[in-house]
Scaffold this motif. Structure first.
Motif, PDB file in Angstrom:
ATOM      1  N   LEU A  94       6.425 -16.952  -9.747  1.00 28.27           N
ATOM      2  CA  LEU A  94       5.165 -16.669  -9.077  1.00 28.27           C
ATOM      3  C   LEU A  94       4.095 -16.701 -10.140  1.00 28.27           C
ATOM      4  O   LEU A  94       4.226 -16.023 -11.168  1.00 28.27           O
ATOM      5  N   THR A  95       3.058 -17.484  -9.916  1.00 31.33           N
ATOM      6  CA  THR A  95       1.914 -17.500 -10.820  1.00 31.33           C
ATOM      7  C   THR A  95       0.684 -17.068 -10.041  1.00 31.33           C
ATOM      8  O   THR A  95       0.413 -17.594  -8.955  1.00 31.33           O
ATOM      9  N   MET A  96      -0.038 -16.088 -10.586  1.00 30.79           N
ATOM     10  CA  MET A  96      -1.297 -15.629 -10.014  1.00 30.79           C
ATOM     11  C   MET A  96      -2.396 -16.057 -10.975  1.00 30.79           C
ATOM     12  O   MET A  96      -2.407 -15.629 -12.132  1.00 30.79           O
ATOM     13  N   THR A  97      -3.307 -16.905 -10.489  1.00 27.77           N
ATOM     14  CA  THR A  97      -4.359 -17.454 -11.346  1.00 27.77           C
ATOM     15  C   THR A  97      -5.723 -17.064 -10.802  1.00 27.77           C
ATOM     16  O   THR A  97      -6.001 -17.249  -9.610  1.00 27.77           O
ATOM     17  N   ILE A  98      -6.569 -16.551 -11.674  1.00 31.16           N
ATOM     18  CA  ILE A  98      -7.942 -16.211 -11.305  1.00 31.16           C
ATOM     19  C   ILE A  98      -8.766 -17.491 -11.299  1.00 31.16           C
ATOM     20  O   ILE A  98      -8.722 -18.263 -12.262  1.00 31.16           O
ATOM     21  N   GLU A  99      -9.501 -17.713 -10.226  1.00 35.81           N
ATOM     22  CA  GLU A  99     -10.394 -18.868 -10.128  1.00 35.81           C
ATOM     23  C   GLU A  99     -11.795 -18.359  -9.834  1.00 35.81           C
ATOM     24  O   GLU A  99     -11.981 -17.528  -8.941  1.00 35.81           O
ATOM     25  N   GLN A 100     -12.759 -18.867 -10.600  1.00 41.15           N
ATOM     26  CA  GLN A 100     -14.149 -18.423 -10.455  1.00 41.15           C
ATOM     27  C   GLN A 100     -15.059 -19.650 -10.479  1.00 41.15           C
ATOM     28  O   GLN A 100     -15.555 -20.039 -11.541  1.00 41.15           O
ATOM     29  N   PRO A 101     -15.282 -20.268  -9.302  1.00 44.21           N
ATOM     30  CA  PRO A 101     -16.088 -21.487  -9.264  1.00 44.21           C
ATOM     31  C   PRO A 101     -17.559 -21.273  -9.627  1.00 44.21           C
ATOM     32  O   PRO A 101     -18.229 -22.200 -10.070  1.00 44.21           O
ATOM     33  N   ARG A 136       2.600 -14.188   1.783  1.00 43.62           N
ATOM     34  CA  ARG A 136       1.168 -14.067   2.043  1.00 43.62           C
ATOM     35  C   ARG A 136       0.785 -12.609   2.302  1.00 43.62           C
ATOM     36  O   ARG A 136      -0.181 -12.101   1.733  1.00 43.62           O
ATOM     37  N   GLU A 137       1.561 -11.926   3.151  1.00 45.14           N
ATOM     38  CA  GLU A 137       1.275 -10.522   3.458  1.00 45.14           C
ATOM     39  C   GLU A 137       1.395  -9.648   2.212  1.00 45.14           C
ATOM     40  O   GLU A 137       0.578  -8.753   1.989  1.00 45.14           O
ATOM     41  N   SER A 138       2.404  -9.903   1.403  1.00 45.30           N
ATOM     42  CA  SER A 138       2.582  -9.159   0.163  1.00 45.30           C
ATOM     43  C   SER A 138       1.399  -9.376  -0.784  1.00 45.30           C
ATOM     44  O   SER A 138       0.922  -8.443  -1.435  1.00 45.30           O
ATOM     45  N   ASP A 139       0.913 -10.606  -0.844  1.00 46.98           N
ATOM     46  CA  ASP A 139      -0.205 -10.926  -1.732  1.00 46.98           C
ATOM     47  C   ASP A 139      -1.509 -10.289  -1.251  1.00 46.98           C
ATOM     48  O   ASP A 139      -2.309  -9.800  -2.054  1.00 46.98           O
ATOM     49  N   ILE A 140      -1.711 -10.269   0.057  1.00 41.57           N
ATOM     50  CA  ILE A 140      -2.886  -9.593   0.624  1.00 41.57           C
ATOM     51  C   ILE A 140      -2.826  -8.108   0.273  1.00 41.57           C
ATOM     52  O   ILE A 140      -3.820  -7.500  -0.122  1.00 41.57           O
ATOM     53  N   ASP A 141      -1.631  -7.537   0.369  1.00 43.22           N
ATOM     54  CA  ASP A 141      -1.448  -6.136   0.018  1.00 43.22           C
ATOM     55  C   ASP A 141      -1.691  -5.900  -1.472  1.00 43.22           C
ATOM     56  O   ASP A 141      -2.293  -4.901  -1.853  1.00 43.22           O
ATOM     57  N   THR A 142      -1.244  -6.836  -2.313  1.00 38.35           N
ATOM     58  CA  THR A 142      -1.496  -6.731  -3.757  1.00 38.35           C
ATOM     59  C   THR A 142      -2.995  -6.662  -4.029  1.00 38.35           C
ATOM     60  O   THR A 142      -3.463  -5.810  -4.798  1.00 38.35           O
ATOM     61  N   VAL A 143      -3.760  -7.547  -3.400  1.00 32.90           N
ATOM     62  CA  VAL A 143      -5.217  -7.564  -3.613  1.00 32.90           C
ATOM     63  C   VAL A 143      -5.832  -6.258  -3.101  1.00 32.90           C
ATOM     64  O   VAL A 143      -6.698  -5.670  -3.756  1.00 32.90           O
ATOM     65  N   ARG A 144      -5.369  -5.773  -1.967  1.00 30.59           N
ATOM     66  CA  ARG A 144      -5.884  -4.510  -1.423  1.00 30.59           C
ATOM     67  C   ARG A 144      -5.624  -3.364  -2.409  1.00 30.59           C
ATOM     68  O   ARG A 144      -6.503  -2.545  -2.685  1.00 30.59           O
ATOM     69  N   LEU A 145      -4.413  -3.316  -2.968  1.00 31.57           N
ATOM     70  CA  LEU A 145      -4.071  -2.259  -3.911  1.00 31.57           C
ATOM     71  C   LEU A 145      -4.855  -2.395  -5.213  1.00 31.57           C
ATOM     72  O   LEU A 145      -5.289  -1.393  -5.787  1.00 31.57           O
ATOM     73  N   ILE A 146      -5.043  -3.615  -5.690  1.00 27.13           N
ATOM     74  CA  ILE A 146      -5.861  -3.813  -6.894  1.00 27.13           C
ATOM     75  C   ILE A 146      -7.263  -3.276  -6.637  1.00 27.13           C
ATOM     76  O   ILE A 146      -7.826  -2.558  -7.467  1.00 27.13           O
ATOM     77  N   ARG A 147      -7.840  -3.610  -5.493  1.00 25.28           N
ATOM     78  CA  ARG A 147      -9.173  -3.078  -5.146  1.00 25.28           C
ATOM     79  C   ARG A 147      -9.171  -1.551  -5.174  1.00 25.28           C
ATOM     80  O   ARG A 147     -10.071  -0.927  -5.716  1.00 25.28           O
TER      81      ARG A 147
END
Length: 160
Positions: A94-101, A136-147
């Protein structure tokens, strides 16, 4: 099986979404690597077996089961998790990459690669769709928890 998707972190058109900086998002990704039990349901504990400037070797304990992985950190850019395949567990990454256009937008791309064989049968396709949905659901939850952890008051979260 390969799968990737993008989650929008900052939405300049939605005033109800708290804005995060790239550094805050990175801080949350590091927290997920170092304390995964805050993010992963069913994970009892994590032991960091070795650490370098850019990698963590971990043992993840789920009840009686232990999974080993390697986390590679590219500061303020990406985190890659490589799960070591065993007789009992499918390997993958699993790779999580930050993208900032631009200065207002911030995204997090999730890319999964597993050693599950590609099977074109209807049952296999349905199973793959279930797995993708769970990712997808796990990743949405990851972002929610990071917030939650990053944007919480200084004395309320594990980051502060």
């Amino acid at each position: 099986m390969n799968f990737e998707h993008l989650i929008q972190i900052n939405d300049p058109l939605n005033p109800f979404v708290d804005t995060m900086t790239r550094e805050q998002l990175w801080e949350g990704l590091v927290l997920r690597a170092e304390q995964p039990q805050l993010f992963v349901l069913g994970l009892d504990s994590c032991t960091i077996v070795s650490r370098t400037e850019s990698t963590l070797e971990r043992e993840l304990h789920y009840g009686q089961a232990t999974v080993r992985d390697r986390v590679t950190l590219q500061p303020n850019n990406s985190v890659r998790y490589d799960i070591l395949a065993t007789d009992s567990y499918v390997g993958g990454s699993l790779t999580m990459t930050i993208e900032q256009p631009d200065e207002l937008q911030l995204f997090l791309r999730f890319e999964y690669t597993t050693s599950l064989p590609v099977d074109e049968s209807e049952d296999a396709r349905q199973t793959q769709e279930i797995v993708k949905s769970a990712y997808r659901e796990s990743d949405i939850d990851t972002v929610r928890l990071i917030r939650q952890y990053v944007l919480s008051p200084k004395d309320a979260g594990p980051l502060h």
